[in-house]
Design a protein around this motif. Structure first.
Motif, short mmCIF file in Angstrom:
data_model
loop_
_atom_site.label_atom_id
_atom_site.label_comp_id
_atom_site.label_asym_id
_atom_site.label_seq_id
_atom_site.Cartn_x
_atom_site.Cartn_y
_atom_site.Cartn_z
N SER A 10 0.78 -1.27 -0.03
CA SER A 10 -0.10 0.16 -0.03
C SER A 10 0.91 1.29 0.01
CB SER A 10 -0.94 -0.04 1.21
OG SER A 10 -1.70 1.18 1.30
N ARG A 13 2.16 1.48 -3.45
CA ARG A 13 0.98 2.02 -4.30
C ARG A 13 0.73 3.75 -4.27
NH1 ARG A 13 -2.04 -2.73 -2.42
NH2 ARG A 13 -1.44 -4.40 -3.53
N TYR A 18 2.78 0.12 -9.15
CA TYR A 18 1.80 -0.95 -8.97
C TYR A 18 2.53 -2.06 -8.12
CZ TYR A 18 -0.36 1.07 -13.22
OH TYR A 18 -0.98 1.71 -14.08
N SER A 20 2.10 -5.93 -5.89
CA SER A 20 1.43 -6.98 -5.66
C SER A 20 2.44 -7.90 -4.92
CB SER A 20 0.91 -7.78 -6.98
OG SER A 20 0.14 -8.78 -6.55
N ILE A 86 -13.44 -6.82 -3.29
CA ILE A 86 -12.65 -5.56 -3.84
C ILE A 86 -13.88 -4.68 -4.63
CG2 ILE A 86 -11.29 -4.84 -5.61
CD1 ILE A 86 -9.53 -7.49 -5.26
N TYR A 90 -16.14 -0.49 -3.94
CA TYR A 90 -16.32 0.50 -4.81
C TYR A 90 -17.79 1.13 -4.68
CZ TYR A 90 -12.56 -1.20 -7.40
OH TYR A 90 -11.36 -1.85 -7.91
N LYS A 95 -16.36 3.34 -11.38
CA LYS A 95 -15.10 2.94 -11.92
C LYS A 95 -14.85 2.55 -13.44
CE LYS A 95 -12.89 3.10 -7.84
NZ LYS A 95 -11.63 3.75 -7.59
N GLN A 99 -9.27 1.35 -14.11
CA GLN A 99 -9.08 1.23 -12.59
C GLN A 99 -9.37 -0.17 -11.72
OE1 GLN A 99 -11.90 4.42 -12.24
NE2 GLN A 99 -10.46 6.06 -11.91
N MET A 100 -10.56 -0.88 -12.41
CA MET A 100 -11.15 -2.35 -11.72
C MET A 100 -9.98 -2.98 -12.05
SD MET A 100 -15.10 -2.18 -12.37
CE MET A 100 -14.93 -2.01 -14.11
N ASP A 103 -6.72 -2.66 -9.80
CA ASP A 103 -6.90 -3.19 -8.39
C ASP A 103 -6.99 -4.71 -8.43
OD1 ASP A 103 -6.81 -0.58 -7.52
OD2 ASP A 103 -9.26 -0.43 -7.31
N GLN A 106 -3.43 -6.24 -8.79
CA GLN A 106 -2.80 -6.08 -7.58
C GLN A 106 -3.11 -6.91 -6.84
OE1 GLN A 106 -0.96 -1.66 -7.35
NE2 GLN A 106 -3.03 -1.45 -7.27
N ALA A 107 -4.37 -7.55 -6.68
CA ALA A 107 -4.80 -8.54 -5.60
C ALA A 107 -4.70 -9.76 -6.15
CB ALA A 107 -6.36 -8.05 -5.44
#
Length: 162
Positions: A10, A13, A18, A20, A86, A90, A95, A99-100, A103, A106-107
């Motif tokens: 975080s 970020r 980016y 992960s 996730i 939102y 979004k 953007q989605m 995210d 990264q997850a």
């Protein structure tokens, strides 16, 4: 340890990178250490996510020597719980696909899981595609999605009956 790694990612970020991670587990399946991936390039994050999903097809978050390429009960089934969590975050926002997708990657989530999570939320009335109005697929690249919360739906139902 996972919370520490998530906080570390975080922080990165917040600088515009980016970030992960992937857990390396020992035989008793506890995470011994984590590999953290940092990049400026979305394409690099995409390659990293594919590696995560290849090694851990269920969650994309970690593996041990015993679990790599081992069959699971979930082979062929999209496990959307992480992605839905996730997407629920939102609520009250719009979004873009981009953007989605960032995210999701990264997850450790794939585009397939992103689309499955969006579909699951759409079925419950919590996600609607705003743009484009006409499309050949429900969740095309470049779309914009509006998210709602359970409370939004309850408020709308109460307003309808008053």
């Amino acid at each position: 340890m996972t919370a520490l790694v998530e906080a570390y990612c975080s922080d990165w970020r917040s600088t515009g990178l980016y970030a992960s991670y992937f857990a390396i587990r020992v035989p008793n399946e506890t995470a011994r250490y984590h590999l953290v991936f940092l990049t400026h390039a979305e394409r690099g994050l995409e390659c990293w996510t594919k590696m995560q999903r290849r090694i851990d097809p269920v969650l994309g978050r970690g593996a041990s020597p015993a679990s790599i390429d081992a069959p699971t009960l979930f082979d062929g089934i999209a496990i959307t719980s992480t992605m839905v969590e996730i997407l629920r975050g939102y609520a009250g926002q719009e979004k873009t696909w981009q953007q989605m997708r960032i995210d999701a990657m990264q997850a450790g989530q794939s585009d397939r899981l992103l689309r499955a999570g969006l579909q699951e939320l759409r079925m419950t009335g919590l996600a609607f595609r705003v743009e484009p109005l006409e499309a050949t697929t429900p969740w095309p690249e470049g779309c914009t999605v509006r998210f709602y919360s359970e409370a939004d739906l309850r408020d709308a139902d109460q307003a309808e009956f008053n």
